[in-house]
Write a protein that holds these residues in place. Sequence first.
Motif, mmCIF file in Angstrom:
data_model
loop_
_atom_site.group_PDB
_atom_site.id
_atom_site.type_symbol
_atom_site.label_atom_id
_atom_site.label_comp_id
_atom_site.label_asym_id
_atom_site.label_seq_id
_atom_site.Cartn_x
_atom_site.Cartn_y
_atom_site.Cartn_z
ATOM 1 N N GLU A 86 53.456 40.825 39.007
ATOM 2 C CA GLU A 86 54.759 40.677 39.664
ATOM 3 C C GLU A 86 55.812 40.124 38.702
ATOM 4 O O GLU A 86 56.995 40.472 38.799
ATOM 5 C CB GLU A 86 54.625 39.775 40.886
ATOM 6 C CG GLU A 86 53.901 40.412 42.060
ATOM 7 C CD GLU A 86 52.405 40.564 41.866
ATOM 8 O OE1 GLU A 86 51.795 41.450 42.506
ATOM 9 O OE2 GLU A 86 51.823 39.786 41.063
ATOM 10 N N ASP A 94 57.294 36.839 43.844
ATOM 11 C CA ASP A 94 55.991 36.325 44.257
ATOM 12 C C ASP A 94 55.044 36.132 43.066
ATOM 13 O O ASP A 94 53.984 36.739 42.972
ATOM 14 C CB ASP A 94 55.348 37.221 45.323
ATOM 15 C CG ASP A 94 55.389 38.701 44.988
ATOM 16 O OD1 ASP A 94 56.144 39.106 44.081
ATOM 17 O OD2 ASP A 94 54.657 39.478 45.650
ATOM 18 N N LEU A 114 57.295 28.076 42.133
ATOM 19 C CA LEU A 114 57.704 29.459 42.415
ATOM 20 C C LEU A 114 59.083 29.624 41.787
ATOM 21 O O LEU A 114 60.115 29.528 42.469
ATOM 22 C CB LEU A 114 57.734 29.701 43.918
ATOM 23 C CG LEU A 114 56.385 29.482 44.627
ATOM 24 C CD1 LEU A 114 56.576 29.329 46.121
ATOM 25 C CD2 LEU A 114 55.433 30.627 44.321
ATOM 26 N N GLN A 117 61.926 31.688 43.106
ATOM 27 C CA GLN A 117 62.384 31.262 44.425
ATOM 28 C C GLN A 117 63.056 29.884 44.378
ATOM 29 O O GLN A 117 63.487 29.370 45.404
ATOM 30 C CB GLN A 117 61.211 31.226 45.400
ATOM 31 C CG GLN A 117 60.526 32.567 45.589
ATOM 32 C CD GLN A 117 59.341 32.509 46.538
ATOM 33 O OE1 GLN A 117 59.315 31.706 47.470
ATOM 34 N NE2 GLN A 117 58.346 33.362 46.314
ATOM 35 N N LEU A 166 51.400 40.155 49.584
ATOM 36 C CA LEU A 166 52.171 39.400 48.592
ATOM 37 C C LEU A 166 51.415 39.419 47.276
ATOM 38 O O LEU A 166 50.227 39.744 47.226
ATOM 39 C CB LEU A 166 52.394 37.954 49.039
ATOM 40 C CG LEU A 166 53.593 37.634 49.937
ATOM 41 C CD1 LEU A 166 53.629 36.148 50.243
ATOM 42 C CD2 LEU A 166 54.899 38.079 49.290
ATOM 43 N N ALA A 171 51.841 32.196 45.617
ATOM 44 C CA ALA A 171 52.882 32.645 46.552
ATOM 45 C C ALA A 171 52.318 32.812 47.951
ATOM 46 O O ALA A 171 52.989 32.510 48.950
ATOM 47 C CB ALA A 171 53.499 33.944 46.060
ATOM 48 N N LYS A 172 51.084 33.270 48.058
ATOM 49 C CA LYS A 172 50.464 33.450 49.374
ATOM 50 C C LYS A 172 50.251 32.117 50.074
ATOM 51 O O LYS A 172 50.577 31.951 51.260
ATOM 52 C CB LYS A 172 49.131 34.188 49.227
ATOM 53 C CG LYS A 172 49.245 35.619 48.725
ATOM 54 C CD LYS A 172 47.879 36.257 48.702
ATOM 55 C CE LYS A 172 47.867 37.610 48.038
ATOM 56 N NZ LYS A 172 47.928 37.508 46.554
#
Length: 251
Positions: A86, A94, A114, A117, A166, A171-172
Motif C-alpha cells: 500500500e 492503509d 498511520l 492518516q 484493508l 491499519a486493520k
Amino acid sequence: MTDDDHALARDLARQAGTRLLELRARGGDQEVLRKAGDRQSHEFLTAALAGRRPGDVVLSEVGADNPARLDARRVWIIDPLDGTREFGEPGRTDWAVHVALWESGDLTAGAVALPAQGTVLSTLEPPPGPSPAAATAPMRIVVSRSRPPSFVRNISDLLGAELVPLGSAGAKVAAVICGEVDAYVHGGGFYEWDTAAPVAVARAAGFHASRIDGSPLEYNQADLLMPDILVGRPAVAGVLLQAIREVTHAP
C-alpha cells in the motif's frame, strides 16, 4: 518498563512515519520506493533504539534474527513499514509503522503510526475503550485486502457480517480500535512483527486479542510465524469465537 518506554515507542513510530512520508512524496518507481521505505525506516528505528536502549535486543522484519532475543529480558519488536504494498500505491493510507516492547514474557508498550492518516495510537495514551454495545447490524469485520481467508467468508455468511478489506495489519487493528469496524479476523499466517504493536495498543485500550481458538497470543517465540489472530470489541468476541468454531469444525 517505564513511562519512557511508552513515549519512546510513540515517538519513534511517529518519527519513522514522518520520514516515510517524505520519501513517498518524492515519488518514483513503486517497487524501488517500497524497498527504500523498508530499508530506511529499519535503519532509523534500529539506530535510535541502539542509542536509547543499548541493552535491549531488536527484532525487525527487515533485519536478521538475533538468537540472543530468546534469552533477553527486553526485546523491541518492530515492523518498519507494515503494508509495503500500500505504501507504494499513490493515495493509499492503509500502511503503518509498528514499534512494540516485549518484556519478561509479554508485550508492555507499543505504538502504531498511520502516517498518511496523521495518526499515532499508543500505550502511552490508550485510545478510548470499546463500546459495550453489541455489534450493529451487520457486524463489520476487517480482513486482508489481498488474501482474506476463506473461513472468514464462511463466518460472514453465518453471521450476516460485512467484510471490509484493508491493507496493513496495523491499519486493520486501528480500524477496530477507532470504532470503524467490530473486529479483525485473520487465519492466513503472518509474523510477530505484523501484530505485536497493534495488539499492545488494542489490549491497553480494553479490546479482546487472541488466537482464533481463544488461546493467548505469544511473542518472542523461537518460531516467529503466527498462524492467526482475532482482535475485536469484547461484546462481539464470544460470538465470533463461537462462529469460528462452527465453520472450522463443520463436516
